[in-house]
Design a protein around this motif. Structure first.
Motif, PDB file in Angstrom:
ATOM      1  N   ARG A 129      37.664  37.894  34.795  1.00  0.00           N
ATOM      2  CA  ARG A 129      37.154  37.180  35.823  1.00  0.00           C
ATOM      3  C   ARG A 129      38.341  36.704  36.891  1.00  0.00           C
ATOM      4  O   ARG A 129      37.823  35.922  37.685  1.00  0.00           O
ATOM      5  CB  ARG A 129      36.311  35.900  35.404  1.00  0.00           C
ATOM      6  N   LYS A 146      37.380  34.722  40.308  1.00  0.00           N
ATOM      7  CA  LYS A 146      37.631  33.327  40.575  1.00  0.00           C
ATOM      8  C   LYS A 146      38.295  33.117  41.884  1.00  0.00           C
ATOM      9  O   LYS A 146      38.284  32.219  42.639  1.00  0.00           O
ATOM     10  CB  LYS A 146      38.210  32.809  39.547  1.00  0.00           C
ATOM     11  N   GLU A 181      36.182  33.436  44.951  1.00  0.00           N
ATOM     12  CA  GLU A 181      35.315  32.307  45.144  1.00  0.00           C
ATOM     13  C   GLU A 181      35.960  31.217  46.015  1.00  0.00           C
ATOM     14  O   GLU A 181      35.542  30.442  46.839  1.00  0.00           O
ATOM     15  CB  GLU A 181      34.894  31.602  43.867  1.00  0.00           C
ATOM     16  N   GLU A 200      34.781  28.970  49.806  1.00  0.00           N
ATOM     17  CA  GLU A 200      34.772  27.461  49.877  1.00  0.00           C
ATOM     18  C   GLU A 200      35.515  26.999  50.788  1.00  0.00           C
ATOM     19  O   GLU A 200      36.729  27.056  51.305  1.00  0.00           O
ATOM     20  CB  GLU A 200      35.332  26.980  48.541  1.00  0.00           C
ATOM     21  N   ALA A 214      32.693  41.550  44.190  1.00  0.00           N
ATOM     22  CA  ALA A 214      32.877  40.278  44.106  1.00  0.00           C
ATOM     23  C   ALA A 214      32.813  39.684  45.586  1.00  0.00           C
ATOM     24  O   ALA A 214      33.199  38.705  45.962  1.00  0.00           O
ATOM     25  CB  ALA A 214      34.225  39.578  43.618  1.00  0.00           C
TER      26      ALA A 214
END
Length: 454
Positions: free
Chosen positions: A37, A41, A44, A48, A79
């Motif tokens: 992951r 991550k 992500e 944000e 992703a």
């Protein structure tokens, strides 16, 4: 100490050092992550708004470093890295470093088909094209790398050509962002349709200017390859000639890099299929001829091969052939390898020049040509060849080796051809040359048999 006392002490310790649960933050730390992951991550972070520009820049750098295998690229694409990087590249509010890192991430993902498909679906090509024109060099270079990686594949080529503003943006960016030529090369090299699109965008004038001003080896190589690709059709040749492409290529023949020299010779080979291009090459003077001749002695075989092919093409123009033979007259092996005995005509002209060394080398070449049947035929068809060889033979100031070469060529010609024998017999017995030829009969008795004694 009693058990009761111990219990009381432990209670006091609990009061003095109470347990305080750790407060957990939902905000991720941007750092190198390991495991399945890790990329997910990091991606992500890009979506944000709470993360700073520096943190997103760092996340992009880490993602780029992780994209070392096809499997990791696929994981990043799944992703939604393409969408995130495209948004950051288009975001004028992001720092240049962040946008440049986004461009390099897209360039890496474009190397696999799924990445190119996602770039097309996310409308990334238009964003990349705009970024190629960015005022910041780092952003512009990263975008150019992404565009080049897309365009070098057939499916990517179609995607780039299908975006209306992509090619015009690349052409417009050339003066300030030479790296975009790395995308022009595959666009013009895979299909002729790409060449047409690039030419319509007005690329040739900018490309020639870039070739003249290029400082790095990579820029020179890309400019020469793109120029050669564009010159593969008649319109491209015409535009290259119109904008000074011949002169620009000639300037790169003596470059210190072997690949640049090879590409320059190859570009001339393509351009000089046109008669006008051959004439323009000759207008560059003997410096251009000497530069091409020097490439025949290059240490790199691929340079020599391209130079040989280009010289043969240029030599379809008689004046060019004469110039190249003159430039190579002292290197018989090169004359033989490039022209063979077809150089007999221009070589015959060199028998009449004032320079004694040139006459000596030309005589040796004529003797070498006469060693074969085809060569002797080429020599005898050269205008005034018997008279000029006889003149060399009669020259008292010439060295013995020069006399010997001229005598050998005359011996073969007089043996094989009746007309040559008649001309030589006439020259050796009458006129101004007779007095000079007569003493040579002693040194070369084979020639005396062709002279009719009175």
């Amino acid at each position: 100490m009693s058990a009761q006392t111990q219990h009381q002490v432990s209670e006091f310790l609990a009061d003095r050092h109470p347990f305080m649960p750790e407060e957990r933050s939902e905000r991720l730390e941007v750092c190198r992550a390991y495991g399945r992951r890790g990329i997910v991550k990091l991606v992500e972070v890009l979506f944000e708004a709470d993360y700073s520009d520096d943190e997103k820049c760092g996340a992009l750098a880490l993602i780029y470093g992780l994209l070392s295998t096809q499997e990791l690229k696929v994981e990043a694409i799944d992703a939604e890295t393409v969408e995130a990087a495209t948004a950051l590249l288009a975001d004028a509010g992001s720092s240049p470093n962040t946008r440049a890192n986004a461009g390099f991430v897209l360039a890496s993902l474009a190397l696999i088909m799924r990445g190119r498909d996602r770039l097309a679906a996310a409308d990334s090509i238009g964003v990349i094209a705009d970024a190629c024109l960015d005022k910041n060099p780092g952003v512009a270079v990263a975008a150019a790398a992404a565009m080049a990686n897309v365009a070098k594949f057939r499916d990517g080529w179609a995607t780039v050509v299908g975006v209306t503003k992509a090619v015009p943006s690349l052409v417009k960016a050339m003066p300030t962002n030479p790296a975009v030529v790395g995308a022009i090369v595959p666009l013009t090299g895979l299909f002729f349709e790409g060449t047409d699109v690039v030419l319509r965008a007005g690329a040739m004038s900018r490309l020639v200017k870039l070739l003249r001003e290029a400082e790095t080896t990579l820029d020179k190589k890309c400019a020469l390859q793109a120029l050669r690709n564009l010159a593969n059709n008649d319109e491209g040749k015409d535009k290259a000639i119109q904008h000074g492409g011949i002169e620009a290529v000639v300037e790169r023949l003596g470059d210190e890099d072997a690949d640049v020299r090879q590409l320059a010779a190859g570009a001339l080979l393509t351009l000089c299929v046109a008669l006008e291009a051959k004439q323009l090459f000759m207008d560059c003077g003997m410096e251009a001829v000497d530069a091409m001749c020097a490439l025949l002695r290059d240490d790199a075989e691929h340079v020599r091969n391209n130079a040989t092919a280009a010289i043969r093409c240029l030599s379809e123009l008689p004046v060019a052939k004469a110039a190249f033979v003159r430039g190579l007259v002292h290197d018989l092996d090169l004359v033989q390898s490039v022209f063979g005995s077809s150089a007999a005509g221009p070589m015959c002209e060199l028998l009449a020049v004032r320079n004694a060394d040139v006459r000596a080398s030309a005589s040796a070449a004529m003797a070498a040509f006469c060693a074969t049947e085809a060569g002797a035929n080429d020599v005898v068809n050269a205008l005034h060849v018997v008279k000029r060889l006889t003149t060399v033979l009669a020259d008292k100031s010439a060295e013995f080796k020069t006399h010997r070469a001229a005598a050998e060529a005359l011996r073969v010609l007089c043996t094989k051809y009746e007309d040559a024998r008649k001309v030589f017999a006439h020259l050796a017995t009458t006129g101004d040359l007779a007095a000079g030829v007569r003493p040579q009969m002693v040194s070369f008795p084979a020639l005396s048999g062709f002279v009719v004694k009175k």
